[in-house]
Design a protein around this motif. Sequence first.
Motif, PDB file in Angstrom:
ATOM      1  N   ALA A  55       0.830  -1.208   0.000  1.00 31.04           N
ATOM      2  CA  ALA A  55       0.000   0.000   0.000  1.00 31.04           C
ATOM      3  C   ALA A  55       0.863   1.257   0.000  1.00 31.04           C
ATOM      4  CB  ALA A  55      -0.926   0.018   1.208  1.00 31.04           C
ATOM      5  N   ARG A  56       0.348   2.263  -0.630  1.00 29.07           N
ATOM      6  CA  ARG A  56       0.983   3.574  -0.659  1.00 29.07           C
ATOM      7  C   ARG A  56       0.210   4.476   0.290  1.00 29.07           C
ATOM      8  NH1 ARG A  56       3.162   6.785  -5.763  1.00 29.07           N
ATOM      9  NH2 ARG A  56       3.863   8.592  -4.622  1.00 29.07           N
ATOM     10  N   HIS A  57       0.892   5.410   0.921  1.00 28.43           N
ATOM     11  CA  HIS A  57       0.234   6.289   1.892  1.00 28.43           C
ATOM     12  C   HIS A  57      -0.066   7.660   1.304  1.00 28.43           C
ATOM     13  CE1 HIS A  57       0.301   8.901   5.634  1.00 28.43           C
ATOM     14  NE2 HIS A  57      -0.748   8.125   5.756  1.00 28.43           N
ATOM     15  N   LEU A  58      -1.325   8.026   1.358  1.00 25.96           N
ATOM     16  CA  LEU A  58      -1.785   9.397   1.068  1.00 25.96           C
ATOM     17  C   LEU A  58      -2.882   9.661   2.072  1.00 25.96           C
ATOM     18  CD1 LEU A  58      -2.169   9.783  -2.815  1.00 25.96           C
ATOM     19  CD2 LEU A  58      -0.658  11.072  -1.321  1.00 25.96           C
ATOM     20  N   GLY A  59      -2.526  10.270   3.190  1.00 24.17           N
ATOM     21  CA  GLY A  59      -3.495  10.518   4.239  1.00 24.17           C
ATOM     22  C   GLY A  59      -4.708  11.294   3.747  1.00 24.17           C
ATOM     23  N   LYS A  60      -5.847  11.060   4.377  1.00 22.96           N
ATOM     24  CA  LYS A  60      -7.084  11.702   3.976  1.00 22.96           C
ATOM     25  C   LYS A  60      -6.947  13.223   3.982  1.00 22.96           C
ATOM     26  CE  LYS A  60     -12.049  11.696   4.793  1.00 22.96           C
ATOM     27  NZ  LYS A  60     -12.161  13.135   4.798  1.00 22.96           N
ATOM     28  N   GLY A  61      -6.130  13.753   4.848  1.00 19.09           N
ATOM     29  CA  GLY A  61      -5.952  15.201   4.927  1.00 19.09           C
ATOM     30  C   GLY A  61      -5.279  15.815   3.711  1.00 19.09           C
ATOM     31  N   ILE A  62      -4.533  15.001   2.948  1.00 22.56           N
ATOM     32  CA  ILE A  62      -3.836  15.526   1.763  1.00 22.56           C
ATOM     33  C   ILE A  62      -4.254  14.832   0.474  1.00 22.56           C
ATOM     34  CG2 ILE A  62      -1.808  16.256   3.086  1.00 22.56           C
ATOM     35  CD1 ILE A  62      -0.419  13.703   1.774  1.00 22.56           C
ATOM     36  N   LEU A  63      -5.148  13.874   0.580  1.00 20.86           N
ATOM     37  CA  LEU A  63      -5.519  13.053  -0.566  1.00 20.86           C
ATOM     38  C   LEU A  63      -5.969  13.890  -1.756  1.00 20.86           C
ATOM     39  CD1 LEU A  63      -5.959  10.128  -1.627  1.00 20.86           C
ATOM     40  CD2 LEU A  63      -8.314  10.357  -0.812  1.00 20.86           C
ATOM     41  N   GLU A  64      -6.937  14.738  -1.552  1.00 15.56           N
ATOM     42  CA  GLU A  64      -7.471  15.540  -2.657  1.00 15.56           C
ATOM     43  C   GLU A  64      -6.413  16.478  -3.236  1.00 15.56           C
ATOM     44  OE1 GLU A  64     -10.868  14.567   0.142  1.00 15.56           O
ATOM     45  OE2 GLU A  64      -8.827  15.301   0.370  1.00 15.56           O
ATOM     46  N   ARG A  65      -5.538  16.969  -2.380  1.00 12.20           N
ATOM     47  CA  ARG A  65      -4.487  17.882  -2.834  1.00 12.20           C
ATOM     48  C   ARG A  65      -3.456  17.177  -3.700  1.00 12.20           C
ATOM     49  NH1 ARG A  65      -0.421  19.614   1.594  1.00 12.20           N
ATOM     50  NH2 ARG A  65       0.557  17.715   0.822  1.00 12.20           N
ATOM     51  N   ASP A  66      -3.107  15.934  -3.354  1.00 12.18           N
ATOM     52  CA  ASP A  66      -1.973  15.258  -3.989  1.00 12.18           C
ATOM     53  C   ASP A  66      -2.325  14.131  -4.955  1.00 12.18           C
ATOM     54  OD1 ASP A  66      -0.508  16.981  -2.432  1.00 12.18           O
ATOM     55  OD2 ASP A  66       0.305  15.458  -1.100  1.00 12.18           O
ATOM     56  N   ILE A  67      -3.571  13.711  -5.005  1.00 12.14           N
ATOM     57  CA  ILE A  67      -3.925  12.523  -5.789  1.00 12.14           C
ATOM     58  C   ILE A  67      -3.571  12.662  -7.265  1.00 12.14           C
ATOM     59  CG2 ILE A  67      -6.342  13.203  -6.196  1.00 12.14           C
ATOM     60  CD1 ILE A  67      -5.050   9.609  -5.532  1.00 12.14           C
ATOM     61  N   GLU A  68      -3.754  13.833  -7.846  1.00  8.72           N
ATOM     62  CA  GLU A  68      -3.492  13.996  -9.279  1.00  8.72           C
ATOM     63  C   GLU A  68      -2.018  13.820  -9.619  1.00  8.72           C
ATOM     64  OE1 GLU A  68      -6.640  17.029 -11.037  1.00  8.72           O
ATOM     65  OE2 GLU A  68      -5.780  17.724  -9.137  1.00  8.72           O
ATOM     66  N   SER A  69      -1.135  14.112  -8.673  1.00 11.30           N
ATOM     67  CA  SER A  69       0.300  13.901  -8.895  1.00 11.30           C
ATOM     68  C   SER A  69       0.646  12.417  -8.824  1.00 11.30           C
ATOM     69  CB  SER A  69       1.116  14.652  -7.846  1.00 11.30           C
ATOM     70  OG  SER A  69       0.905  16.038  -7.959  1.00 11.30           O
ATOM     71  N   VAL A  70      -0.031  11.678  -7.963  1.00 12.05           N
ATOM     72  CA  VAL A  70       0.246  10.263  -7.763  1.00 12.05           C
ATOM     73  C   VAL A  70      -0.506   9.408  -8.782  1.00 12.05           C
ATOM     74  CG1 VAL A  70       0.053   8.348  -6.114  1.00 12.05           C
ATOM     75  CG2 VAL A  70       0.703  10.629  -5.313  1.00 12.05           C
ATOM     76  N   VAL A  71      -1.760   9.770  -9.047  1.00 14.49           N
ATOM     77  CA  VAL A  71      -2.619   9.011  -9.961  1.00 14.49           C
ATOM     78  C   VAL A  71      -3.225   9.983 -10.979  1.00 14.49           C
ATOM     79  CG1 VAL A  71      -4.558   7.391 -10.149  1.00 14.49           C
ATOM     80  CG2 VAL A  71      -3.191   7.462  -8.040  1.00 14.49           C
ATOM     81  N   PRO A  72      -2.480  10.299 -12.035  1.00 12.61           N
ATOM     82  CA  PRO A  72      -2.991  11.276 -13.003  1.00 12.61           C
ATOM     83  C   PRO A  72      -4.125  10.735 -13.883  1.00 12.61           C
ATOM     84  CG  PRO A  72      -0.794  10.517 -13.639  1.00 12.61           C
ATOM     85  CD  PRO A  72      -1.088   9.927 -12.291  1.00 12.61           C
ATOM     86  N   ASP A  73      -4.173   9.420 -14.079  1.00  9.91           N
ATOM     87  CA  ASP A  73      -5.192   8.798 -14.936  1.00  9.91           C
ATOM     88  C   ASP A  73      -6.453   8.543 -14.116  1.00  9.91           C
ATOM     89  OD1 ASP A  73      -6.788   7.224 -16.583  1.00  9.91           O
ATOM     90  OD2 ASP A  73      -5.188   5.809 -17.083  1.00  9.91           O
ATOM     91  N   ARG A  74      -7.526   9.230 -14.437  1.00  8.34           N
ATOM     92  CA  ARG A  74      -8.771   9.107 -13.679  1.00  8.34           C
ATOM     93  C   ARG A  74      -9.557   7.827 -13.990  1.00  8.34           C
ATOM     94  NH1 ARG A  74      -7.637  14.398 -13.478  1.00  8.34           N
ATOM     95  NH2 ARG A  74      -8.480  15.644 -11.773  1.00  8.34           N
ATOM     96  N   ASN A  75      -9.052   6.991 -14.892  1.00  4.49           N
ATOM     97  CA  ASN A  75      -9.737   5.747 -15.245  1.00  4.49           C
ATOM     98  C   ASN A  75      -9.136   4.509 -14.586  1.00  4.49           C
ATOM     99  OD1 ASN A  75     -11.693   6.881 -17.103  1.00  4.49           O
ATOM    100  ND2 ASN A  75      -9.951   7.291 -18.434  1.00  4.49           N
ATOM    101  N   VAL A  76      -7.976   4.641 -13.959  1.00 10.10           N
ATOM    102  CA  VAL A  76      -7.334   3.472 -13.354  1.00 10.10           C
ATOM    103  C   VAL A  76      -8.076   3.050 -12.089  1.00 10.10           C
ATOM    104  CG1 VAL A  76      -5.059   4.016 -14.299  1.00 10.10           C
ATOM    105  CG2 VAL A  76      -5.670   4.794 -12.001  1.00 10.10           C
ATOM    106  N   SER A  77      -7.832   1.825 -11.682  1.00  7.77           N
ATOM    107  CA  SER A  77      -8.463   1.278 -10.484  1.00  7.77           C
ATOM    108  C   SER A  77      -7.713   1.742  -9.232  1.00  7.77           C
ATOM    109  CB  SER A  77      -8.466  -0.244 -10.560  1.00  7.77           C
ATOM    110  OG  SER A  77      -9.087  -0.786  -9.428  1.00  7.77           O
ATOM    111  N   ILE A  78      -8.489   2.178  -8.250  1.00  5.49           N
ATOM    112  CA  ILE A  78      -7.943   2.632  -6.964  1.00  5.49           C
ATOM    113  C   ILE A  78      -8.739   1.955  -5.854  1.00  5.49           C
ATOM    114  CG2 ILE A  78      -7.562   4.603  -5.429  1.00  5.49           C
ATOM    115  CD1 ILE A  78      -7.623   6.405  -7.950  1.00  5.49           C
TER     116      ILE A  78
END
Length: 126
Positions: A55-78
């Motif tokens: 698992a990779r860590h992206l705390g809920k407090g920063i998830l929305e801020r950083d998700i596009e840098s970590v997962v740029p493709d909005r169609n992949v499975s998360i």
Amino acid sequence: MHHNPGFLKLVEQVKERIKECTAEEVQVRIAQGEKFYFIDVREDHEYWIDHAAGARHLGKGILERDIESVVPDRNVSIVLYCGGGYRSVLAADALQQMGYRNVASMKGGIKAWRDAAFPLEKDKAI
């Protein structure tokens, strides 16, 4: 852990809009070599104690801020998880609102993962 009624009501409402999966289903996907993002949305100190292997860590407090840098493709499975499956429900809803189309919350969170005796990892002290 005791959760406040307003929080539980919100989570139940959001569950109607998101997908959930079990720890067993996630483990099968991992064992089959399926490619997906497995994200722990717990607080830093929770993640450092232990987390699901891979698992990779992206705390809920920063998830929305950083998700596009970590997962740029909005169609992949998360797959998201937290401690007990509540915060990850809210996080999945937020990602869907941001345009992510294949997001699921793992029911029972890390507790379900531990109860199933699935592999855990710990971060080494820095």
